[in-house]
Design a protein around this motif. Structure first.
Motif, mmCIF file in Angstrom:
data_model
loop_
_atom_site.group_PDB
_atom_site.id
_atom_site.type_symbol
_atom_site.label_atom_id
_atom_site.label_comp_id
_atom_site.label_asym_id
_atom_site.label_seq_id
_atom_site.Cartn_x
_atom_site.Cartn_y
_atom_site.Cartn_z
ATOM 1 N N GLU A 91 2.994 -12.818 0.805
ATOM 2 C CA GLU A 91 1.745 -12.710 -0.543
ATOM 3 C C GLU A 91 2.741 -11.281 -1.071
ATOM 4 O O GLU A 91 2.352 -11.143 -2.438
ATOM 5 N N PHE A 92 3.420 -10.201 -0.509
ATOM 6 C CA PHE A 92 4.057 -9.108 -0.935
ATOM 7 C C PHE A 92 4.898 -9.569 -1.613
ATOM 8 O O PHE A 92 5.185 -8.540 -2.387
ATOM 9 N N LEU A 93 6.160 -10.198 -0.860
ATOM 10 C CA LEU A 93 7.196 -10.831 -1.890
ATOM 11 C C LEU A 93 6.537 -11.351 -3.070
ATOM 12 O O LEU A 93 7.577 -11.344 -3.921
ATOM 13 N N GLU A 94 5.469 -12.412 -3.203
ATOM 14 C CA GLU A 94 5.048 -12.703 -3.936
ATOM 15 C C GLU A 94 5.124 -11.702 -5.528
ATOM 16 O O GLU A 94 4.877 -11.919 -6.660
ATOM 17 N N SER A 95 3.971 -10.732 -4.425
ATOM 18 C CA SER A 95 3.724 -10.271 -5.875
ATOM 19 C C SER A 95 4.478 -8.915 -6.102
ATOM 20 O O SER A 95 4.164 -8.100 -7.857
ATOM 21 N N LYS A 96 5.656 -8.554 -5.436
ATOM 22 C CA LYS A 96 6.152 -7.447 -5.783
ATOM 23 C C LYS A 96 7.781 -7.503 -6.132
ATOM 24 O O LYS A 96 8.057 -7.027 -7.081
ATOM 25 N N GLU A 129 8.899 -0.002 4.094
ATOM 26 C CA GLU A 129 7.774 1.655 3.978
ATOM 27 C C GLU A 129 6.789 0.502 3.240
ATOM 28 O O GLU A 129 5.795 0.424 3.968
ATOM 29 N N ALA A 130 7.267 0.270 2.122
ATOM 30 C CA ALA A 130 5.321 -0.874 1.581
ATOM 31 C C ALA A 130 5.650 -2.207 2.176
ATOM 32 O O ALA A 130 4.388 -2.203 2.133
ATOM 33 N N LEU A 131 6.198 -3.015 2.591
ATOM 34 C CA LEU A 131 5.803 -4.116 3.099
ATOM 35 C C LEU A 131 5.265 -3.878 4.200
ATOM 36 O O LEU A 131 4.458 -4.282 5.059
ATOM 37 N N LYS A 132 5.852 -2.180 4.911
ATOM 38 C CA LYS A 132 4.937 -2.226 6.149
ATOM 39 C C LYS A 132 3.931 -1.847 5.813
ATOM 40 O O LYS A 132 3.039 -2.497 6.853
ATOM 41 N N ALA A 133 3.593 -1.027 5.093
ATOM 42 C CA ALA A 133 2.271 -0.224 4.696
ATOM 43 C C ALA A 133 1.101 -1.973 4.926
ATOM 44 O O ALA A 133 0.059 -1.109 4.863
ATOM 45 N N TYR A 134 2.040 -3.153 4.279
ATOM 46 C CA TYR A 134 0.870 -4.237 3.347
ATOM 47 C C TYR A 134 0.690 -5.399 4.171
ATOM 48 O O TYR A 134 -0.191 -5.996 4.279
ATOM 49 N N ALA A 135 1.561 -5.607 5.204
ATOM 50 C CA ALA A 135 1.999 -6.668 5.863
ATOM 51 C C ALA A 135 2.984 -6.446 7.675
ATOM 52 O O ALA A 135 2.044 -7.366 8.553
ATOM 53 N N TRP A 136 1.719 -4.875 8.063
ATOM 54 C CA TRP A 136 2.894 -4.904 9.631
ATOM 55 C C TRP A 136 1.006 -4.729 10.098
ATOM 56 O O TRP A 136 0.181 -3.753 9.525
#
Length: 152
Positions: A91-96, A129-136
């Motif tokens: 989801e993160f990669l699709e949206s950002k 950091e953005a990926l970690k905040a979203y998906a960690w």
């Protein structure tokens, strides 16, 4: 009933064999011992569970993960089972990120290619950091306690 069973099994009445007897290599003694040991194990497990908390509390009061009391050493570890939620990564990669980056990382069956993802993170094209905040997902198992005899 015994007579009927003898007829079904083809046993002559003169043999006087108990057709309901169980012939096995396990006897009542083994079953009795198993039962008592199993009951003792349940009691031991209950005691261990009740007292594990007290030991962990004592270590916490000392601010340590390992300490000695007399001739015994207690220590604990907390297994870290943290991980990225793969669906959230997608989801993160699709949206950002651009379609090119997304397609490089996500295979046709929507599986994250972790090696390619790592390359984009290392090159700075994906914000870790953005990926970690979203998906960690942070997840820790129950503390594992070990008590052993201190060797001199």
């Amino acid at each position: 009933m015994n007579k009927l069973a003898q007829q079904v099994l083809g046993i002559e009445p003169s043999e006087k064999k108990d057709v309901f007897a169980q012939e096995t290599s396990v006897g009542e003694d083994t079953l009795r011992e198993y039962h008592f040991r199993n009951e003792r194990k349940k009691q031991d497990e209950k005691w261990l569970k009740e007292n594990k908390g007290a030991i962990l509390k004592g270590l916490s009061e000392l601010g340590k993960r390992k300490a000695d009391w007399g001739g015994f050493r207690a220590s604990y570890s907390t297994p870290d089972k943290s991980h990225f939620d793969k669906e959230k990564v997608i989801e993160f990669l699709e949206s950002k990120y651009s379609h090119r980056i997304y397609e490089d990382i996500i295979q046709a069956v929507k599986v994250v290619d972790e090696d390619v993802l790592a390359e984009y993170v290392e090159s700075g094209e994906i914000d870790l950091e953005a990926l970690k905040a979203y998906a960690w997902v942070e997840k820790y198992d129950a503390p594992r306690l070990t008590v052993s005899v201190v060797k001199e």
